[in-house]
Design an enzyme around this catalytic site. Sequence first.
Site, PDB file in Angstrom:
ATOM      1  N   LYS A   1      32.307  38.092  54.577  1.00 25.81           N
ATOM      2  CA  LYS A   1      32.854  36.637  55.245  1.00 25.81           C
ATOM      3  C   LYS A   1      33.013  36.286  56.390  1.00 25.81           C
ATOM      4  O   LYS A   1      33.091  35.900  57.165  1.00 25.81           O
ATOM      5  CB  LYS A   1      32.513  35.104  53.837  1.00 25.81           C
ATOM      6  CG  LYS A   1      31.898  35.774  52.986  1.00 25.81           C
ATOM      7  CD  LYS A   1      30.962  35.362  52.616  1.00 25.81           C
ATOM      8  CE  LYS A   1      29.707  36.268  51.541  1.00 25.81           C
ATOM      9  NZ  LYS A   1      29.417  36.067  50.493  1.00 25.81           N
TER      10      LYS A   1
ATOM     11  N   TRP B   1      30.455  32.922  39.952  1.00 24.71           N
ATOM     12  CA  TRP B   1      29.621  33.478  40.710  1.00 24.71           C
ATOM     13  C   TRP B   1      28.543  34.528  39.834  1.00 24.71           C
ATOM     14  O   TRP B   1      29.037  35.517  39.300  1.00 24.71           O
ATOM     15  CB  TRP B   1      30.360  34.835  41.829  1.00 24.71           C
ATOM     16  CG  TRP B   1      29.697  35.519  42.428  1.00 24.71           C
ATOM     17  CD1 TRP B   1      28.340  35.019  43.696  1.00 24.71           C
ATOM     18  CD2 TRP B   1      29.783  36.202  43.050  1.00 24.71           C
ATOM     19  NE1 TRP B   1      27.584  35.780  43.986  1.00 24.71           N
ATOM     20  CE2 TRP B   1      28.494  36.971  43.914  1.00 24.71           C
ATOM     21  CE3 TRP B   1      30.516  38.033  42.562  1.00 24.71           C
ATOM     22  CZ2 TRP B   1      28.418  38.313  44.159  1.00 24.71           C
ATOM     23  CZ3 TRP B   1      30.402  39.068  42.965  1.00 24.71           C
ATOM     24  CH2 TRP B   1      29.426  39.726  43.696  1.00 24.71           C
TER      25      TRP B   1
ATOM     26  N   ASP C   1      39.906  36.736  42.450  1.00 25.08           N
ATOM     27  CA  ASP C   1      38.748  37.271  43.023  1.00 25.08           C
ATOM     28  C   ASP C   1      38.650  36.648  45.050  1.00 25.08           C
ATOM     29  O   ASP C   1      38.199  35.625  44.535  1.00 25.08           O
ATOM     30  CB  ASP C   1      37.264  36.475  42.479  1.00 25.08           C
ATOM     31  CG  ASP C   1      36.114  37.316  43.782  1.00 25.08           C
ATOM     32  OD1 ASP C   1      36.241  37.681  44.756  1.00 25.08           O
ATOM     33  OD2 ASP C   1      34.801  37.015  43.092  1.00 25.08           O
TER      34      ASP C   1
ATOM     35  N   ALA D   1      37.418  36.280  48.352  1.00 21.99           N
ATOM     36  CA  ALA D   1      35.982  36.764  49.270  1.00 21.99           C
ATOM     37  C   ALA D   1      35.726  35.538  50.412  1.00 21.99           C
ATOM     38  O   ALA D   1      35.136  35.869  51.515  1.00 21.99           O
ATOM     39  CB  ALA D   1      34.945  36.422  48.385  1.00 21.99           C
TER      40      ALA D   1
HETATM   41  C1  LMR Z   1      26.870  34.366  47.346  1.00 23.94           C
HETATM   42  O1  LMR Z   1      26.795  34.094  46.526  1.00 23.94           O
HETATM   43  O2  LMR Z   1      25.905  33.817  48.189  1.00 23.94           O
HETATM   44  C2  LMR Z   1      27.409  35.671  48.652  1.00 23.94           C
HETATM   45  O3  LMR Z   1      28.126  35.699  47.471  1.00 23.94           O
HETATM   46  C3  LMR Z   1      25.990  37.028  48.741  1.00 23.94           C
HETATM   47  C4  LMR Z   1      26.036  37.592  47.528  1.00 23.94           C
HETATM   48  O4  LMR Z   1      26.236  38.325  47.000  1.00 23.94           O
HETATM   49  O5  LMR Z   1      25.617  36.899  46.362  1.00 23.94           O
END
Ligand code: LMR
Length: 394
Positions: A243, A127, A208, A210
């Site tokens: 989420k 990410w 992590d 999420a």
């Molecule tokens: C994403 O990866 O699209 C989500 O986790 C939103 C974000 O804050 O990036």
Amino acid sequence: MLEQLQQQPPDKILDLMQTFKEDTRANKLDLGIGVYKNENGQTPIINAVKKAEKILWEQETTKSYTKLTGDSDFQTVMKELIFSDCVSEDTISTAHTPGGTGAIRQAFELIRLASPNSKIWISNPTWPNHISILKFLNIPYSEYIYFDKKTCELNFDGMMESLKDTKPGDIILLHGCCHNPTGANLNNEQWKELQKFLCNNQLVPLIDLAYQGFGDGLDEDAYGVRLLAKKCKEVILAASCSKNFGIYRERTGILFTISENEKIKNISSSTLAFLNRQNFSFPPDHGGKLVTLILKNEELKSSWIKELNEMRLNMLDIRKSLAEELRKESRSNRFDFLETHRGMFSLLGATKDQVLNMREKHAIYMIEDSRVNIAGLNKKTLSKLARAIIDVGI
Ligand code: LMR
């Protein structure tokens, strides 16, 4: 003074959100930021959340401060949801944070305080915000191999090989389930092998989490987390309720540490409280209260699980249909990975040019690295995506 500031690099995910808004084409399709959308393209409020808000409105008698690390009931229900009975009260410390990002940020700061020379190992890719915050905090990091761009599957052998370059005390950042951005995940056997490697090499997992409940189910998605929590001497876990409870803008997250013994746990708990105080003081309470009300009330809890399962099964259904469409369009099974991936995202392994072409020619928006938000598709739009994928030569 302010004239000395430099323009900051735009966040790739948030920047795309804006570009999409500015596109005036009627047939545009947003597969960028990770929000779940129903067949009408809306992100509805989960029924149990609406009901909990009503109860909260009726029952809440004060808006005075809670604890620095947030409400104890929220901590208890989240501990149970994530770890079940895998951790002892004597070793776990908890802090409510503003969103999963807040928990990640606090985790990085905790690591920097505890062990400034330890390196944090992140998957390649990961990410983008992980990298952005690590850079901002000036924390040393390295990447481990994770994804095979040719097959669009996890490269577990490559991952284990690159982790051989770690040193005792280093931190390994793992995605608990539903890897963002790839969608490729470890199976249970691979989690077991990884756990042994981490323990034998004195590495600390930072997880992590999420998307619990978006992959194979609430307990199934926690398999790796619970295994590491049981077996590793120390674990750090950052979780998000954005989420799975659909409360994105309420910024509801939580940070846990599991320590070797009670003495260290007490120091860890005080550090979590200290970090909250330095960064934002008390965490926002509203989202945590909703989650607590839902998880403590049998009726609301089963209604939430039902809706969460519907979202999960819908994503699996879309994956299946998209792979099927692509089998027809490409006359091959090279997109079958879409069916084995789990969670909101899949990385298509396309080039930046192909992604930009898709945007210009077909008004389909995905992140530059070719991450697609599967939860942004529906029965009508998935055929359009399948045709566009073949048209731009992916
Ligand atoms: C994403 O990866 O699209 C989500 O986790 C939103 C974000 O804050 O990036």
